[in-house]
Design an enzyme around this catalytic site. Sequence first.
Site, PDB file in Angstrom:
ATOM      1  N   ALA A 111       0.846  -1.193   0.000  1.00 46.65           N
ATOM      2  CA  ALA A 111       0.000   0.000   0.000  1.00 46.65           C
ATOM      3  C   ALA A 111       0.880   1.241   0.000  1.00 46.65           C
ATOM      4  O   ALA A 111       1.921   1.285   0.665  1.00 46.65           O
ATOM      5  CB  ALA A 111      -0.923   0.010   1.222  1.00 46.65           C
ATOM      6  N   LYS A 112       0.450   2.253  -0.732  1.00 45.46           N
ATOM      7  CA  LYS A 112       1.231   3.484  -0.875  1.00 45.46           C
ATOM      8  C   LYS A 112       1.486   4.155   0.461  1.00 45.46           C
ATOM      9  O   LYS A 112       2.556   4.720   0.701  1.00 45.46           O
ATOM     10  CB  LYS A 112       0.492   4.447  -1.813  1.00 45.46           C
ATOM     11  CG  LYS A 112       1.201   5.767  -2.040  1.00 45.46           C
ATOM     12  CD  LYS A 112       0.401   6.673  -2.950  1.00 45.46           C
ATOM     13  CE  LYS A 112       1.098   8.008  -3.159  1.00 45.46           C
ATOM     14  NZ  LYS A 112       0.321   8.918  -4.041  1.00 45.46           N
ATOM     15  N   ARG A 113       0.524   4.062   1.386  1.00 49.00           N
ATOM     16  CA  ARG A 113       0.647   4.800   2.647  1.00 49.00           C
ATOM     17  C   ARG A 113       1.746   4.253   3.554  1.00 49.00           C
ATOM     18  O   ARG A 113       2.204   4.946   4.459  1.00 49.00           O
ATOM     19  CB  ARG A 113      -0.684   4.802   3.394  1.00 49.00           C
ATOM     20  CG  ARG A 113      -1.143   3.436   3.871  1.00 49.00           C
ATOM     21  CD  ARG A 113      -2.497   3.499   4.566  1.00 49.00           C
ATOM     22  NE  ARG A 113      -2.942   2.220   5.049  1.00 49.00           N
ATOM     23  CZ  ARG A 113      -3.543   1.297   4.335  1.00 49.00           C
ATOM     24  NH1 ARG A 113      -3.777   1.537   3.055  1.00 49.00           N
ATOM     25  NH2 ARG A 113      -3.912   0.147   4.859  1.00 49.00           N
ATOM     26  N   ARG A 114       2.186   2.996   3.328  1.00 44.43           N
ATOM     27  CA  ARG A 114       3.203   2.432   4.226  1.00 44.43           C
ATOM     28  C   ARG A 114       4.371   1.758   3.506  1.00 44.43           C
ATOM     29  O   ARG A 114       5.379   1.431   4.137  1.00 44.43           O
ATOM     30  CB  ARG A 114       2.554   1.416   5.175  1.00 44.43           C
ATOM     31  CG  ARG A 114       1.940   0.214   4.481  1.00 44.43           C
ATOM     32  CD  ARG A 114       1.566  -0.899   5.445  1.00 44.43           C
ATOM     33  NE  ARG A 114       0.928  -1.976   4.711  1.00 44.43           N
ATOM     34  CZ  ARG A 114      -0.375  -2.169   4.620  1.00 44.43           C
ATOM     35  NH1 ARG A 114      -1.198  -1.347   5.246  1.00 44.43           N
ATOM     36  NH2 ARG A 114      -0.862  -3.166   3.911  1.00 44.43           N
ATOM     37  N   ASP A 115       4.256   1.522   2.194  1.00 43.61           N
ATOM     38  CA  ASP A 115       5.292   0.790   1.472  1.00 43.61           C
ATOM     39  C   ASP A 115       5.821   1.623   0.306  1.00 43.61           C
ATOM     40  O   ASP A 115       5.148   2.515  -0.196  1.00 43.61           O
ATOM     41  CB  ASP A 115       4.735  -0.537   0.925  1.00 43.61           C
ATOM     42  CG  ASP A 115       4.153  -1.426   2.015  1.00 43.61           C
ATOM     43  OD1 ASP A 115       4.897  -1.750   2.960  1.00 43.61           O
ATOM     44  OD2 ASP A 115       2.958  -1.777   1.931  1.00 43.61           O
TER      45      ASP A 115
END
Length: 471
Positions: free
Chosen positions: A236-240
């Site tokens: 996921a963009k928000r964490r990776d």
Amino acid sequence: MSSPRVRFAPAPTGFLHVGSARTALFNWLFARHHGGEMLLRVEDTDAALKTQAYVDAIIEPLRWLGLDWDGEPCFQSDRRDRHAAAIEQLVAEGAAYFCDLTRAEIEQRCAAAGLPAGYHGWSRDRDVADGPGVVVRFRCPDDGATVVDDIVRGRVSFPNESLEDFVIRRGDGSPTFHLANAVDDHDMGITHVIRGEDLLNTTPRVQLIWQALDLGALPAYAHLPLLVNAKRQKLAKRRDDVSLDDYRARGYLPEAMVNYLALLGWGPPDEVEIRPLDEIVELFDLDAVKPAPAFFDPARLDHINATYIKALTPEQFAARAEPFLTGPDAPWPPERYDRGTVEVLAGEIQQRIVRLGEAAGWIDWVLCSDVTYDEKAWHKAMVKGRAASQVLEAVEARLAADDFTSAERLESIVMGVGDELTESLGVRVRSQAPVRVALTGTGAGLPLWEPMRLLGRDETLRRLRAARGRL
């Protein structure tokens, strides 16, 4: 197998996700392996997405990876009339109907009827007239099941009672994903739909539309395994780190990225992971794709990238590293950059870096005009180091008479000073450490002698004097 035709249609994220890049690659490999075609489709049914920036965010990363496509890109927004005709046909044949209920009104009806949240066919028999804000919903079967025969996941059955009547035309008149995909896959002659597992639950809806429009034989489906992080969570963009452009900006080679992406869910039968792309094309097929989630392992990517970097010739390395050594983030002014220096030192740099973006840190002291001292290294070599001032003075005197044409002779001079002081003082004197800190500002780095030769006599002597003055 007759020549297949596949398409890559990335999700509208504004950048190319590594998962989407893997999907593009698997489509490309399958098409090239079987002598088929891969088409590129821009899914811009949402008018807000029809911008050049959105298109570039898809096309430029694909070009960087070296993935081509057949023909011109297809824009769904250019096919609005074809989609509208399909919707009209479905409405006329009773397979779809108009609905004017808002989300709030749907929730109120659910509460009043004591039904779970969702749409329960409220407008099926209301005879709603078309108009502004009115959507079109597909009438799903009330019983039975829709079956997806998937190359990767096997036979997957979806009870029709679990499929609510879904929207195929938005209130603004634009078609939704399901309708546009069914129509465009048919009209483009797509034989195989290869995409991520997260889209598997949309497939029965597309198949129902396909069958209602009487479009003939369905394409074969292959839903690729999800990419997950070390905690087995979907990327996921928000964490990776998921943007392909970010990896490009840090200095990953496109051929290394392609090689790594090919291993995410697929593996060669001989288990040789690092290999040329033409060999991957020859070996690849969907039958060998595994359904289990694929771990996107940055350490494994680093290993593959480092291997590709090491395999470059000095000239290739200098050319590939140059954008990272001449851009605005370079630690030296443009006029200080020298490609010849990079080529000479390439072999040593290549053995030490994982990404091209790290190259500057190994040669900044050679190309920068000033030295920035690391205080810990200074204290260890100069303050605590034995006879540092005497070493610098003696090395400066010996080097003043050298022509700096031989790295081996420079090493002999510096190390010889240490041996002489060891003998005269009766204790071990290490001469390389203070010279390294004086010239580079740090206590570690490339082997000193060849960069020292490139630095030149005048600059070397100046830095030795400056370090003695600081002492």
